[in-house]
Structures are given as C-alpha cells and as structure tokens.
Design an enzyme around this catalytic site. Structure first.
Site, PDB file in Angstrom:
ATOM      1  N   ASP A   1       0.722  -1.253  -0.182  1.00 27.44           N
ATOM      2  CA  ASP A   1      -0.069  -0.027   0.218  1.00 27.44           C
ATOM      3  C   ASP A   1       1.135   1.406   0.104  1.00 27.44           C
ATOM      4  O   ASP A   1       0.450   2.601   0.402  1.00 27.44           O
ATOM      5  CB  ASP A   1      -1.210  -0.150   1.267  1.00 27.44           C
ATOM      6  CG  ASP A   1      -1.889  -1.395   1.608  1.00 27.44           C
ATOM      7  OD1 ASP A   1      -2.594  -1.523   0.351  1.00 27.44           O
ATOM      8  OD2 ASP A   1      -1.625  -1.843   2.700  1.00 27.44           O
TER       9      ASP A   1
ATOM     10  N   HIS B   1      -4.601  -1.641  -6.472  1.00 29.25           N
ATOM     11  CA  HIS B   1      -3.907  -0.050  -6.445  1.00 29.25           C
ATOM     12  C   HIS B   1      -4.701   0.917  -7.255  1.00 29.25           C
ATOM     13  O   HIS B   1      -5.691   0.487  -7.728  1.00 29.25           O
ATOM     14  CB  HIS B   1      -3.034  -0.159  -7.414  1.00 29.25           C
ATOM     15  CG  HIS B   1      -1.711  -0.809  -7.591  1.00 29.25           C
ATOM     16  ND1 HIS B   1      -1.380  -1.832  -8.161  1.00 29.25           N
ATOM     17  CD2 HIS B   1      -0.530  -1.175  -6.225  1.00 29.25           C
ATOM     18  CE1 HIS B   1      -0.446  -2.672  -8.117  1.00 29.25           C
ATOM     19  NE2 HIS B   1      -0.312  -2.262  -6.262  1.00 29.25           N
TER      20      HIS B   1
END
Length: 516
Positions: free
Chosen positions: A95, A123
């Site tokens: 992340d 994403h």
C-alpha cells in the site's frame, strides 16, 4: 594480446557484479553526495579506467606496445540506456503507492507487466480530472492508451474478478482494454472454491489469523506447487483438457476439505461461456516480452504487495503467498536478469501494514490515528483500516539489500504536514544489543525496541509544489535525512493524491543511469 587488452576484455564482466555491491556497501553519505554533486563522479567504470592506465604503464615499461582501448563512460548524468526493463516495487508492507508511479511512468513505456500475486493486490489511481480507478489484476499501465499490458506466468488469476475489472474500465471510458491485455498461457487460475477454502482456513486460525484477503491466492498457489493446478492455457487451447484437470482438482479439494460444496457442472458451464473471450487475450508472454525487448521497446514491471510480505523474506507467516521482491520479475515474467535496468522502491514517508504480524514502529496513539485519517489508510482490496507508524530505516535497509533499489519513490510526504515533530526509526535493539538486520524469529521481532531520531515538522501546504527546492526547509531536511539513512537517492516525492502531485528530481537521482 596485451595485459591491458585482456583486462579490458575481462573487467567489464566483473563490473556487472561490482557496480551493485560497491554502491550498496558505500557509506550512505557518499551515495547522497554521488547524487547531489554536479561534478564528475568516480564510478566503477572510472575505477576500471584507472586500472587500465596502470596496466598500460606496466606494459610500456617492459616493452609491450599497449593496445588501443576504448574509455568507459563515467558521467553520472548520462541518459539511461535506450531500452530495458524497469521495475516498481513495494519496499515496506504494501500500500505504498506503487500504482501511482506506474501510472506516471507508463505514459512513456510500451509494455507494462504484472508478475506475481493476484487480486489480493490493490492500486488506486486518481487521474488529473479527479476520477478514481481501483485496479487489482489489470496493470496500472492500462490507463496509457498506447501501452500493452502483460499478466505474467507468475500471477494467479480469478477470471470472474478479472472480467469484472475490464467491464469497469470500459464503463469508465478507458479505450480498447481487452485488446491491449496479454495473459500468460502459463498463469494459474484461482477458482471460487479456492476463495472459500482461504476463508475457512483463516477463520480456523482464530487468534492466530494471518490477515489474508480471502481472495484464494494462497490455496491457488498451493494447487500450483502441488502440480494439480489449472492454467489459463488449458482453458484457452483445449476445453476438454481444462475440464479433465478441473474435475481432478475439485475431487482433490473436496476430499481434503470435508463439507466443501462445489457445483461442478455450473462452474464448467460458466468457464465454457467465457473461454473464447479469454482465448483472445491469451499469449505466450515469455516469447512476447523478450521479443519486445529485442525490438527496443520500453518495458515496465509493476510489483504487487511488497518486500516485507514476501513468502521468503517477509515476516513469515504473516506474508503473502508469492515473491513480491525483485526475483519475481525474472521468474514471473520469464526474462534474464541482464535485461533489468532501474529498480524503483516505493516507500511511504511513514509506514503502514494491513493484517496481522510484527510492526516495530507502529503507533497506538492519536498520532497513529491521525496518519490513518489524513492518509486515507484503508485497504483498496479489503477496506480494512491500516496500522500506521513512523518510517522504519532498519526495515528499509533490509529491503534495499534484497532488491538493490536504484532510486526511491517517497510517497505521501504531504500527510506529515502539520506534525510538530516527526520521528524516524533508526535502530533496532533487542535485550540491549543492536540488531543489524530483520530477525526471522517472530518473538524477537515482537520484543524489539526501536531507537528514534526526531526532526522538526512543517505546517506549510505542499500539495501544489513541483520542485524540491520549493518544499519547506524542514520537509527538505526530512527527505534528505531519509535518503542519507537508507543510502539510496530519492527521485520521486509524492505531495498529494493526484497523478500530477509528484516531484521528479530527475535522472541524477537514479543510480541505474549512473552505471551506464
């Protein structure tokens, strides 16, 4: 052949191995100076030239006429090689914002690739108009209308999710999505029953849960390693073979997991209905990718997950089921290591992780909550709140040793705006003894004490800044200190959520361009 000529023939081979090791073992201050100085720098190539000059002197002194030899190019400011494979990797626990950099870079690449993991990766990209795209299996490069996107043999694919993602991109106005995707015929399939098993196994762990996304990734890789998995090529090329292998896989899973119910005929009907659509996207991507490389095409690899979730190098067992580190580029795409050029590590200006497992710099106070809220730290795939803490330098050095980053992409610097002071975790200590690496033992990891260095914060808004020199002085000092401690130049700096909210310091901050 003269001594010098023979050296010139042999030494470049040594340089290929020396270039990485010298840069990694050089003190961090020297790496920073290497990037910031405008003077001609000493590189491995210039060292080799010095050796060649000494050999020429020796040859002349003993009566040997030196051969005419080419000089090495030692300018650290030269343009990068005209083509090669560049890699964007996550350097922490995931992340970090890899997709955003891939989206920016992919605008000038011909081929964009995924090489490992599956729909457990997520994403989020925000385009200049403010539109959000959430991607899981499709490479972020799909937003470049000219790019071809490759899903490599190392990826495991849940086709219903994949097709749903394509439909969403079509609806959002992204052009020719299916026509620009090539799926490896060697990639393995994730079935719904893999997801069911994943969930059952996670629930059964109770307090010892790993924190899996329950997307079936682990069970699918288990099928692959057990050599009874089903590949995309089975579906695309020969449905009879697909059916045979699917039935065998179902039989094995039903016998191993009492109570598991699978409607085999319904599943086969679904896969028969999509087989022709999938077949149009299937290719021998190993041949395709290498052929594109030989044509001089620019190739970008988008890593999934991150180094500390690597099945081998991460905080096992609180890891993913694949290798998100640089090795997966070779095994998950089918290319030679000689074809890899830039390796870009993405690192948040702080640290986060989703799920369970050790997290040495985690904050359990209002500062951690502030990072979570201001940074929007909620999982793209699961929506789970992320655990937050200060940046962890020992962890980053470990990640760098494994992956050999040539530059760093420091994201979400803007989230630190407003903090009176900012801490940097600089050293691990266990039972009063400093630890030089990431320990494999979870008990040791949980008992680690972190020593911190505190830096003053800044209050100025940085979201519209596009030059490093225009950042507040304390923000500049923070970036430079992180760069110095890790020993790798910071090239990109994220100052906001949108595609254009990035400072690019240029080629002088990419070690891969200095090694040409």
């Amino acid at each position: 052949m003269s001594f010098a000529a023979n050296a010139r023939r042999i030494l470049p081979v040594a340089a290929a191995g020396l270039s990485g090791s010298i840069l990694l073992t050089r003190p961090s201050e020297e790496n920073v100076a290497l990037c910031d100085s405008r003077k001609k720098q000493e590189t491995v190539s210039s060292k080799l030239d010095s050796i060649i000059d000494r050999l020429r002197e020796i040859e002349t002194s003993i009566g040997i006429v030196p051969a005419s030899l080419p000089r090495s190019s030692s300018s650290p400011h030269a343009d990068p090689a005209p083509f090669g494979i560049d890699v964007v990797l996550g350097s922490q626990w995931g992340d970090e914002g890899k997709g955003k950099l891939v989206d920016i870079l992919s605008q000038r690449y011909d081929v964009c690739c995924r090489v490992a993991g599956g729909s457990n990766a997520g994403h989020t990209i925000v385009d200049p108009a403010g539109k959000k795209y959430k991607l899981h299996l499709v490479p972020s490069g799909i937003l470049n209308p000219e790019a071809v996107c490759v899903i490599g043999n190392g990826v495991v694919i849940h086709l219903p999710s994949f097709l749903g993602e394509i439909e969403g991109l079509d609806a959002a106005g992204v052009k020719n999505v299916a026509k620009r995707i090539r799926i490896s015929d060697r990639a393995h399939l994730v079935f719904d029953f893999h997801m069911s098993i994943d969930g059952v196994q996670e629930t059964a762990r109770g307090n010892n849960k790993i924190g899996t996304t329950r997307k079936g990734i682990g069970p699918a890789y288990a099928s692959k390693i057990s050599r009874n998995g089903v590949r995309v090529g089975d579906l695309a090329y020969n449905f009879d073979e697909f059916e045979r292998r699917f039935r065998a896989l179902v039989t094995q899973h039903v016998s191993s997991h009492p109570g598991l119910e699978i409607d085999v005929e319904k599943e086969l009907e679904y896969y028969r209905s999509i087989s022709s659509k999938i077949a149009q996207m299937v290719d021998d991507t190993i041949h395709y990718t290498n052929a594109e490389y030989e044509k001089g095409k620019k190739i970008l690899v988008e890593g999934a997950n991150a180094a500390m979730l690597d099945i081998d190098f991460g905080t096992y067992p609180y890891v993913t089921s694949s290798n998100p580190s640089v090795g997966s580029v070779l095994t998950g795409l089918g290319v030679s290591p000689r074809k890899v050029r830039g390796i870009y590590g993405t690192v948040k200006a702080y640290t986060t992780r989703v799920g369970e497992g050790p997290f040495p710099t985690e904050l359990h106070d209002d500062k951690g909550e502030r990072l979570r809220v201001d940074g929007g730290e909620f999982g793209t795939t699961t929506g789970r709140p992320r655990r937050c803490g200060w940046i962890d330098i020992p962890q980053m050095k470990y990640s760098t040793a494994i992956n050999g980053y040539t530059s760093l992409n420091l994201t979400k610097l803007d989230v630190l705006t407003g903090f009176e002071s900012i801490a940097i975790g600089t050293k691990y200590v266990h039972n009063g003894v400093p630890i030089e690496t990431m320990p494999a033992c979870l008990k040791t990891m949980q008992e680690i004490q972190v020593e911190y260095e505190t830096m003053p914060g800044w209050k100025e808004d940085i979201s519209t800044i596009n030059k490093f020199e225009d950042l507040p002085p304390n923000a500049q000092r923070y970036v430079l200190r992180v760069q110095e401690l890790i020993g790798v130049p910071v090239r990109w700096i994220g100052v906001g959520p949108n595609r254009l909210d990035v400072i690019d310091r240029g080629l002088n901050y990419d070690l891969s361009t200095m090694e040409q």
